[in-house]
Motif scaffolding. Structure first.
Motif, PDB file in Angstrom:
ATOM      1  N   ASN A   1       9.267   8.896  -0.347  1.00 25.36           N
ATOM      2  CA  ASN A   1       9.857  10.211  -0.577  1.00 25.36           C
ATOM      3  C   ASN A   1       9.116  11.253   0.243  1.00 25.36           C
ATOM      4  OD1 ASN A   1       7.525  10.991  -2.208  1.00 25.36           O
ATOM      5  ND2 ASN A   1       8.431   9.690  -3.808  1.00 25.36           N
ATOM      6  N   ASN A   2       9.696  12.456   0.315  1.00 27.01           N
ATOM      7  CA  ASN A   2       9.123  13.552   1.081  1.00 27.01           C
ATOM      8  C   ASN A   2       8.699  14.683   0.154  1.00 27.01           C
ATOM      9  OD1 ASN A   2       9.656  12.389   3.717  1.00 27.01           O
ATOM     10  ND2 ASN A   2      11.828  12.834   3.329  1.00 27.01           N
ATOM     11  N   HIS A   3       7.581  15.345   0.527  1.00 28.03           N
ATOM     12  CA  HIS A   3       7.074  16.483  -0.228  1.00 28.03           C
ATOM     13  C   HIS A   3       6.790  17.607   0.776  1.00 28.03           C
ATOM     14  CE1 HIS A   3       6.388  13.811  -3.704  1.00 28.03           C
ATOM     15  NE2 HIS A   3       5.931  12.944  -2.809  1.00 28.03           N
ATOM     16  N   GLY A   4       7.797  18.362   1.124  1.00 28.05           N
ATOM     17  CA  GLY A   4       7.612  19.422   2.099  1.00 28.05           C
ATOM     18  C   GLY A   4       7.226  18.847   3.452  1.00 28.05           C
ATOM     19  N   SER A   5       6.026  19.197   3.925  1.00 27.32           N
ATOM     20  CA  SER A   5       5.582  18.715   5.235  1.00 27.32           C
ATOM     21  C   SER A   5       4.954  17.327   5.173  1.00 27.32           C
ATOM     22  CB  SER A   5       4.569  19.698   5.828  1.00 27.32           C
ATOM     23  OG  SER A   5       3.407  19.764   5.000  1.00 27.32           O
TER      24      SER A   5
ATOM     25  N   TYR B   1       0.847  -1.186   0.000  1.00 26.19           N
ATOM     26  CA  TYR B   1       0.000   0.000   0.000  1.00 26.19           C
ATOM     27  C   TYR B   1       0.886   1.241   0.000  1.00 26.19           C
ATOM     28  CZ  TYR B   1      -4.129  -2.769   1.290  1.00 26.19           C
ATOM     29  OH  TYR B   1      -5.166  -3.673   1.314  1.00 26.19           O
ATOM     30  N   GLU B   2       0.281   2.344  -0.415  1.00 28.32           N
ATOM     31  CA  GLU B   2       0.921   3.638  -0.269  1.00 28.32           C
ATOM     32  C   GLU B   2      -0.026   4.569   0.473  1.00 28.32           C
ATOM     33  OE1 GLU B   2       3.701   3.579  -4.298  1.00 28.32           O
ATOM     34  OE2 GLU B   2       2.096   5.064  -4.106  1.00 28.32           O
ATOM     35  N   ALA B   3       0.547   5.467   1.274  1.00 25.76           N
ATOM     36  CA  ALA B   3      -0.266   6.417   2.032  1.00 25.76           C
ATOM     37  C   ALA B   3       0.452   7.750   2.081  1.00 25.76           C
ATOM     38  CB  ALA B   3      -0.508   5.909   3.446  1.00 25.76           C
ATOM     39  N   LEU B   4      -0.317   8.815   1.995  1.00 24.37           N
ATOM     40  CA  LEU B   4       0.213  10.159   2.130  1.00 24.37           C
ATOM     41  C   LEU B   4      -0.165  10.681   3.509  1.00 24.37           C
ATOM     42  CD1 LEU B   4       1.764  12.227   0.354  1.00 24.37           C
ATOM     43  CD2 LEU B   4      -0.457  13.245  -0.185  1.00 24.37           C
TER      44      LEU B   4
ATOM     45  N   LEU C   1       5.337  10.373   1.479  1.00 28.99           N
ATOM     46  CA  LEU C   1       4.657   9.238   0.865  1.00 28.99           C
ATOM     47  C   LEU C   1       5.248   7.984   1.489  1.00 28.99           C
ATOM     48  CD1 LEU C   1       2.621   8.248  -1.297  1.00 28.99           C
ATOM     49  CD2 LEU C   1       4.568   8.098  -2.880  1.00 28.99           C
ATOM     50  N   TYR C   2       4.394   7.209   2.155  1.00 29.19           N
ATOM     51  CA  TYR C   2       4.837   6.021   2.874  1.00 29.19           C
ATOM     52  C   TYR C   2       4.451   4.760   2.107  1.00 29.19           C
ATOM     53  CZ  TYR C   2       5.332   9.189   6.868  1.00 29.19           C
ATOM     54  OH  TYR C   2       5.695  10.219   7.708  1.00 29.19           O
ATOM     55  N   GLN C   3       5.318   3.766   2.192  1.00 27.99           N
ATOM     56  CA  GLN C   3       4.987   2.429   1.692  1.00 27.99           C
ATOM     57  C   GLN C   3       4.633   1.556   2.889  1.00 27.99           C
ATOM     58  OE1 GLN C   3       7.817  -0.915   0.556  1.00 27.99           O
ATOM     59  NE2 GLN C   3       7.271  -0.143  -1.486  1.00 27.99           N
ATOM     60  N   LEU C   4       3.505   0.862   2.796  1.00 34.54           N
ATOM     61  CA  LEU C   4       3.014   0.035   3.889  1.00 34.54           C
ATOM     62  C   LEU C   4       2.890  -1.402   3.397  1.00 34.54           C
ATOM     63  CD1 LEU C   4       0.057   2.392   4.909  1.00 34.54           C
ATOM     64  CD2 LEU C   4       2.419   2.487   5.733  1.00 34.54           C
ATOM     65  N   ARG C   5       3.474  -2.318   4.134  1.00 33.18           N
ATOM     66  CA  ARG C   5       3.356  -3.747   3.813  1.00 33.18           C
ATOM     67  C   ARG C   5       2.681  -4.459   4.985  1.00 33.18           C
ATOM     68  NH1 ARG C   5       6.536  -5.915  -0.369  1.00 33.18           N
ATOM     69  NH2 ARG C   5       7.833  -4.342  -1.442  1.00 33.18           N
ATOM     70  N   PRO C   6       1.378  -4.702   4.884  1.00 36.79           N
ATOM     71  CA  PRO C   6       0.684  -5.381   5.989  1.00 36.79           C
ATOM     72  C   PRO C   6       1.019  -6.873   6.010  1.00 36.79           C
ATOM     73  CG  PRO C   6      -0.821  -5.007   4.161  1.00 36.79           C
ATOM     74  CD  PRO C   6       0.471  -4.341   3.781  1.00 36.79           C
ATOM     75  N   ILE C   7       1.435  -7.342   7.174  1.00 34.10           N
ATOM     76  CA  ILE C   7       1.689  -8.772   7.339  1.00 34.10           C
ATOM     77  C   ILE C   7       0.409  -9.480   7.766  1.00 34.10           C
ATOM     78  CG2 ILE C   7       3.120 -10.485   8.515  1.00 34.10           C
ATOM     79  CD1 ILE C   7       4.577  -8.516   6.597  1.00 34.10           C
TER      80      ILE C   7
ATOM     81  N   ARG D   1      -4.662   2.321   8.594  1.00 35.46           N
ATOM     82  CA  ARG D   1      -5.111   3.645   9.038  1.00 35.46           C
ATOM     83  C   ARG D   1      -4.860   3.806  10.532  1.00 35.46           C
ATOM     84  NH1 ARG D   1     -11.002   3.806   6.121  1.00 35.46           N
ATOM     85  NH2 ARG D   1     -11.107   5.882   7.075  1.00 35.46           N
ATOM     86  N   LEU D   2      -5.139   2.763  11.280  1.00 39.32           N
ATOM     87  CA  LEU D   2      -4.972   2.808  12.728  1.00 39.32           C
ATOM     88  C   LEU D   2      -3.497   2.903  13.111  1.00 39.32           C
ATOM     89  CD1 LEU D   2      -6.747   2.708  15.276  1.00 39.32           C
ATOM     90  CD2 LEU D   2      -6.456   0.230  15.287  1.00 39.32           C
ATOM     91  N   HIS D   3      -2.639   2.144  12.431  1.00 37.47           N
ATOM     92  CA  HIS D   3      -1.217   2.147  12.759  1.00 37.47           C
ATOM     93  C   HIS D   3      -0.587   3.511  12.472  1.00 37.47           C
ATOM     94  CE1 HIS D   3      -0.411  -2.488  12.856  1.00 37.47           C
ATOM     95  NE2 HIS D   3      -1.079  -2.033  13.898  1.00 37.47           N
ATOM     96  N   LEU D   4      -0.923   4.124  11.348  1.00 44.49           N
ATOM     97  CA  LEU D   4      -0.356   5.442  11.065  1.00 44.49           C
ATOM     98  C   LEU D   4      -0.887   6.490  12.040  1.00 44.49           C
ATOM     99  CD1 LEU D   4      -0.164   5.716   7.169  1.00 44.49           C
ATOM    100  CD2 LEU D   4       1.626   5.109   8.801  1.00 44.49           C
ATOM    101  N   ALA D   5      -2.171   6.421  12.356  1.00 47.22           N
ATOM    102  CA  ALA D   5      -2.733   7.369  13.320  1.00 47.22           C
ATOM    103  C   ALA D   5      -2.057   7.238  14.675  1.00 47.22           C
ATOM    104  CB  ALA D   5      -4.236   7.159  13.444  1.00 47.22           C
TER     105      ALA D   5
END
Length: 329
Positions: A251-255, A205-208, A258-264, A272-276
């Motif tokens: 990569n980073n875009h200012g503030s 997954y990818e998340a901003l 972009l994260y890569q997420l690999r759920p096991i 969503r819960l883990h990033l929060a």
């Protein structure tokens, strides 16, 4: 043309999940068994829903449905019954005088009024005789539920492909875009569902989200995730971890980053819960960390979460598959 539009009705069981779900539709049948012999046909890509009748004080079937679905007027049920659109598991028509029978399975078509149009289109990435892979847009539900029926990925694809055997193999939230697999063949469906059950599918997954200045990425988040309040939210609690996500910065875009997420593991809302919990909730998340959900979708503010890719070895052909979404966050 088939149109049934009344009330805010929810189906008790969606038969489209027949082969992967295995929830009981009656005391004697699993959903899979009932679906193979469903006494009502598919119409415009929509199959019948079913409701098993529990023990209770009701004298007739319509008494039960009036209490179970208070938003659907009794005249609506009688009109459906008059057209033969409500039947039991034997195919016998149910009418306003049909006696309540514990353990019976009643089939009917869901109805909605003024269903919202989702103005985004899906893409089919791959199809063979056993499976179909789609790239789902944000906001589009995968299966009929709640206030969505025709505006769902499953029903859209059934209409396009003219097949009733299509069924999702795994879950993807309505708010999340990206790659999702469907089965096209009941006889081979179990081979593909077992891939997910046995953790033989690699999902990326990818998340901003906000940039975490002082961090040690890549990192692994493990926690115990259980149902929260309201019922559609999840929460982390102390105890043995039952969820795991590998996280790194692409990569980073200012503030923002972009994260890569690999759920096991595959817990509901896990990413969503883990990033929060790390203090970097997904951009435009209306559930975490604070509930701000409303009935209205703002199509200009999609959840910045994407099921970017799926890869696995085909259990039948042995071929290595890799499918990637064309969506960019």
């Amino acid at each position: 043309m088939f149109q049934m539009l009344t009330g805010r009705e929810c189906s008790s069981v969606d038969l489209s999940q027949a082969a992967s779900d295995k929830r009981p539709c009656s005391e004697k049948h699993t959903i899979d068994e009932v679906n193979l012999n469903a006494p009502l046909p598919f119409v415009e890509g929509v199959g019948p829903s079913c409701q098993w009748l529990p023990a209770g004080p009701w004298k007739t079937v319509i008494d039960f449905f009036k209490e179970q679905y208070p938003h659907v007027h009794a005249t609506t049920w009688t009109a459906r019954m008059a057209k033969g659109q409500v039947v039991d598991e034997t195919g016998r028509r149910v009418d306003a005088k049909t006696a309540f029978r514990v353990g019976a399975c009643i089939f009917y078509y869901r109805e909605l009024e003024n269903e919202k149009i989702i103005p985004f289109r899906e893409q089919v990435l791959y199809q063979d005789e056993h499976m179909l892979v789609a790239d789902k847009p944000h906001f589009l539900p995968v299966i009929p539920a709640g206030k969505f029926l025709h505006e769902t990925l499953l029903v859209r694809l059934r209409k396009q492909r003219a097949t009733e055997d299509l069924a999702p193999i795994h879950r993807l939230d309505r708010e999340t875009a990206g790659v999702i697999l469907f089965s096209l063949n009941r006889k081979t469906r179990g081979h593909y569902t077992s891939l997910f059950r046995n953790h033989k599918v690699q999902k990326v997954y990818e998340a901003l989200a906000l940039r975490l200045q002082e961090s040690n990425f890549p990192m692994t988040r493990r926690s115990r995730v259980v149902q929260g309040e309201p019922f559609f939210r999840m929460k982390e609690v102390p105890g043995e971890a039952n969820s795991e996500t590998h996280i790194r910065v692409i990569n980073n875009h200012g503030s923002l980053s972009l994260y890569q997420l690999r759920p096991i593991t595959g817990r509901k809302h896990q990413l969503r819960l883990h990033l929060a919990a790390l203090g970097i909730p997904v951009i435009n998340d209306k559930l975490y960390p604070v509930l701000t959900a409303s009935d209205d979708d703002d199509f200009s503010r999609p959840l910045k979460l994407l099921a970017k890719s799926i890869s696995f070895r085909d259990p039948l052909s042995g071929r290595e598959h890799y499918f990637e979404s064309g969506t960019r966050l």
